[in-house]
Design a protein around this motif. Structure first.
Motif, PDB file in Angstrom:
ATOM      1  N   ILE A 141      44.873  50.144  46.612  1.00  0.00           N
ATOM      2  CA  ILE A 141      46.053  49.307  46.691  1.00  0.00           C
ATOM      3  C   ILE A 141      45.844  48.044  45.870  1.00  0.00           C
ATOM      4  O   ILE A 141      44.714  47.570  45.696  1.00  0.00           O
ATOM      5  CB  ILE A 141      46.408  48.920  48.141  1.00  0.00           C
ATOM      6  CG1 ILE A 141      45.372  47.957  48.734  1.00  0.00           C
ATOM      7  CG2 ILE A 141      46.561  50.147  49.021  1.00  0.00           C
ATOM      8  CD1 ILE A 141      45.797  47.317  50.056  1.00  0.00           C
ATOM      9  N   SER A 142      46.957  47.526  45.344  1.00  0.00           N
ATOM     10  CA  SER A 142      47.001  46.196  44.753  1.00  0.00           C
ATOM     11  C   SER A 142      47.917  45.361  45.630  1.00  0.00           C
ATOM     12  O   SER A 142      48.956  45.840  46.085  1.00  0.00           O
ATOM     13  CB  SER A 142      47.541  46.245  43.321  1.00  0.00           C
ATOM     14  OG  SER A 142      46.674  46.978  42.481  1.00  0.00           O
ATOM     15  N   VAL A 143      47.524  44.123  45.878  1.00  0.00           N
ATOM     16  CA  VAL A 143      48.277  43.259  46.789  1.00  0.00           C
ATOM     17  C   VAL A 143      48.771  42.052  46.002  1.00  0.00           C
ATOM     18  O   VAL A 143      47.998  41.407  45.290  1.00  0.00           O
ATOM     19  CB  VAL A 143      47.412  42.803  47.982  1.00  0.00           C
ATOM     20  CG1 VAL A 143      48.290  42.106  49.023  1.00  0.00           C
ATOM     21  CG2 VAL A 143      46.676  43.974  48.607  1.00  0.00           C
ATOM     22  N   ARG A 144      50.065  41.748  46.190  1.00  0.00           N
ATOM     23  CA  ARG A 144      50.672  40.664  45.439  1.00  0.00           C
ATOM     24  C   ARG A 144      51.375  39.702  46.377  1.00  0.00           C
ATOM     25  O   ARG A 144      51.974  40.097  47.381  1.00  0.00           O
ATOM     26  CB  ARG A 144      51.693  41.203  44.432  1.00  0.00           C
ATOM     27  CG  ARG A 144      52.238  40.138  43.503  1.00  0.00           C
ATOM     28  CD  ARG A 144      53.212  40.706  42.505  1.00  0.00           C
ATOM     29  NE  ARG A 144      54.534  40.925  43.099  1.00  0.00           N
ATOM     30  CZ  ARG A 144      55.643  41.130  42.380  1.00  0.00           C
ATOM     31  NH1 ARG A 144      55.572  41.184  41.060  1.00  0.00           N
ATOM     32  NH2 ARG A 144      56.791  41.319  42.975  1.00  0.00           N
ATOM     33  N   ALA A 145      51.293  38.417  46.059  1.00  0.00           N
ATOM     34  CA  ALA A 145      52.082  37.385  46.721  1.00  0.00           C
ATOM     35  C   ALA A 145      52.698  36.535  45.628  1.00  0.00           C
ATOM     36  O   ALA A 145      51.988  36.058  44.741  1.00  0.00           O
ATOM     37  CB  ALA A 145      51.222  36.528  47.645  1.00  0.00           C
ATOM     38  N   GLY A 146      54.000  36.378  45.648  1.00  0.00           N
ATOM     39  CA  GLY A 146      54.647  35.651  44.571  1.00  0.00           C
ATOM     40  C   GLY A 146      54.636  36.456  43.289  1.00  0.00           C
ATOM     41  O   GLY A 146      54.999  37.626  43.276  1.00  0.00           O
ATOM     42  N   SER A 147      54.136  35.865  42.218  1.00  0.00           N
ATOM     43  CA  SER A 147      54.249  36.505  40.908  1.00  0.00           C
ATOM     44  C   SER A 147      52.994  37.225  40.442  1.00  0.00           C
ATOM     45  O   SER A 147      52.991  37.790  39.361  1.00  0.00           O
ATOM     46  CB  SER A 147      54.621  35.442  39.861  1.00  0.00           C
ATOM     47  OG  SER A 147      53.607  34.439  39.800  1.00  0.00           O
ATOM     48  N   GLY A 148      51.928  37.198  41.220  1.00  0.00           N
ATOM     49  CA  GLY A 148      50.707  37.791  40.711  1.00  0.00           C
ATOM     50  C   GLY A 148      49.923  38.591  41.723  1.00  0.00           C
ATOM     51  O   GLY A 148      49.953  38.310  42.927  1.00  0.00           O
ATOM     52  N   VAL A 149      49.228  39.609  41.240  1.00  0.00           N
ATOM     53  CA  VAL A 149      48.327  40.395  42.072  1.00  0.00           C
ATOM     54  C   VAL A 149      47.073  39.567  42.358  1.00  0.00           C
ATOM     55  O   VAL A 149      46.474  39.017  41.439  1.00  0.00           O
ATOM     56  CB  VAL A 149      47.948  41.719  41.376  1.00  0.00           C
ATOM     57  CG1 VAL A 149      46.855  42.448  42.144  1.00  0.00           C
ATOM     58  CG2 VAL A 149      49.179  42.610  41.232  1.00  0.00           C
ATOM     59  N   PHE A 150      46.693  39.461  43.613  1.00  0.00           N
ATOM     60  CA  PHE A 150      45.535  38.651  43.959  1.00  0.00           C
ATOM     61  C   PHE A 150      44.420  39.444  44.634  1.00  0.00           C
ATOM     62  O   PHE A 150      43.320  38.915  44.824  1.00  0.00           O
ATOM     63  CB  PHE A 150      45.934  37.496  44.886  1.00  0.00           C
ATOM     64  CG  PHE A 150      46.368  37.929  46.262  1.00  0.00           C
ATOM     65  CD1 PHE A 150      45.450  38.054  47.293  1.00  0.00           C
ATOM     66  CD2 PHE A 150      47.695  38.212  46.524  1.00  0.00           C
ATOM     67  CE1 PHE A 150      45.836  38.456  48.560  1.00  0.00           C
ATOM     68  CE2 PHE A 150      48.101  38.607  47.791  1.00  0.00           C
ATOM     69  CZ  PHE A 150      47.171  38.726  48.813  1.00  0.00           C
ATOM     70  N   ALA A 151      44.668  40.698  44.976  1.00  0.00           N
ATOM     71  CA  ALA A 151      43.625  41.471  45.654  1.00  0.00           C
ATOM     72  C   ALA A 151      43.789  42.957  45.361  1.00  0.00           C
ATOM     73  O   ALA A 151      44.903  43.441  45.122  1.00  0.00           O
ATOM     74  CB  ALA A 151      43.659  41.231  47.159  1.00  0.00           C
TER      75      ALA A 151
END
Length: 300
Positions: A141-151
């Motif tokens: 999985i890729s996790v995003r908050a707002g405009s960017g993937v962070f995890a």
């Protein structure tokens, strides 16, 4: 890291059914929506990290615990097989390995509100039994908050029928960790970066760090009965052992991996061996003269 599609269709209004993520308490459910994405075996999901969750920073810090990323991945790793790969609900899910990586420059800050995130999941390596039932898969999985993937996170799992699981486990496994008995030397909460004594997963016995959860009814780690030590408990025990061994230098990992070799039992308490080295900390979980899990954590 990829572009999320279908985000506008996702909802954060309510959680998914708790039985689809193997949680007894609705407060422990993070997923709010899961829908097929573009492409085969691709899914878009919404999750909400509430302030009430036990991993929410209670020490004034503004970063979520890395465990919340792993728990989000774990819940997707249960939901998707049950809803989209026809794994029977009575089957047992076993984590074979997991990994995670967080970008501290991009991850969201914990605020006075819940943190809403979007996930993209890709399922690979689907394995089927003789009757066609899915018996295992891998997921990232890729996790995003707002405009960017962070995890990013992922791992492998296998699924066992009740009969197969009973044949492997036998009749001697306990359904919950035993209540702590006798005196034990638990590390100070500040030294291992936990907010409450009930969050402590380890104790020191004759110089050896043992996996001995202080609260066998912990709302996050033991939300439901388990006849073996859950992978999340192993990972947190390793993190705490690393913090202890490094005198507080290795506290909040930004990446890590764990490989489960066999079931870790609640008794006798397993030994957790942690060896810090610069920005990493390797760990092994030893029980009954053999290693049952191993891995490494990385720090900024």
């Amino acid at each position: 890291m990829g572009v999320f599609t279908g985000e506008s269709r996702l909802s954060w209004s309510r959680t998914v059914p708790r039985e689809l993520v193997h949680r007894r308490s609705a407060a422990e459910v993070l997923l709010t929506d899961v829908r097929p994405g573009r492409g085969r075996d691709v899914f878009d999901a919404a999750a909400s990290w509430p302030r009430s969750h036990p991993t929410f920073p209670r020490d004034g810090a503004d970063l979520h615990s890395p465990l919340i990323v792993i728990e989000t991945m774990r819940q997707l790793g249960i939901y998707l097989p049950l809803r989209h790969y026809a794994v029977p609900p009575e089957f047992r899910l076993l984590i074979t390995d997991l990994f995670f990586r967080i970008d501290p420059a991009r991850e969201p800050r914990a605020t006075s509100n819940s943190t809403d995130v979007t996930c993209r999941a890709r399922v690979t390596g689907v394995r089927n039994g003789a009757d066609g039932t899915v018996t295992g898969l891998r997921m990232e999985i890729s996790v995003r908050a707002g405009s960017g993937v962070f995890a990013q996170a992922g791992g492998g799992a296998r699924f066992l029928s009740p009969e197969r699981y009973a044949a492997i486990r036998g009749a001697g496994a306990t359904a919950f960790p035993p209540a702590p008995t006798g005196p034990c030397d638990r590390p100070d909460t500040a030294r291992i970066a936990v907010a409450d004594p009930r969050d402590v997963m380890i104790a020191v016995d004759d110089g050896a760090v043992r996996l001995r959860p202080a609260d066998p009814r912990h709302p996050f780690f033991f939300d439901h009965p388990s006849d073996h030590v859950p992978g999340m408990v192993l990972l947190e025990a390793a993190r705490q052992a690393g913090a202890l061994a490094s005198d507080g230098r290795c506290v909040r990992p930004t990446a890590g991996r764990l490989k489960a070799l066999s079931f870790a039992e609640f008794a006798p308490p397993a030994r957790v061996l942690a060896v810090p080295h610069h920005r990493t900390c390797g760990f092994r979980v030893l029980q009954g003269g053999r290693y049952v899990a191993y891995g490494a954590l990385e720090y900024r």
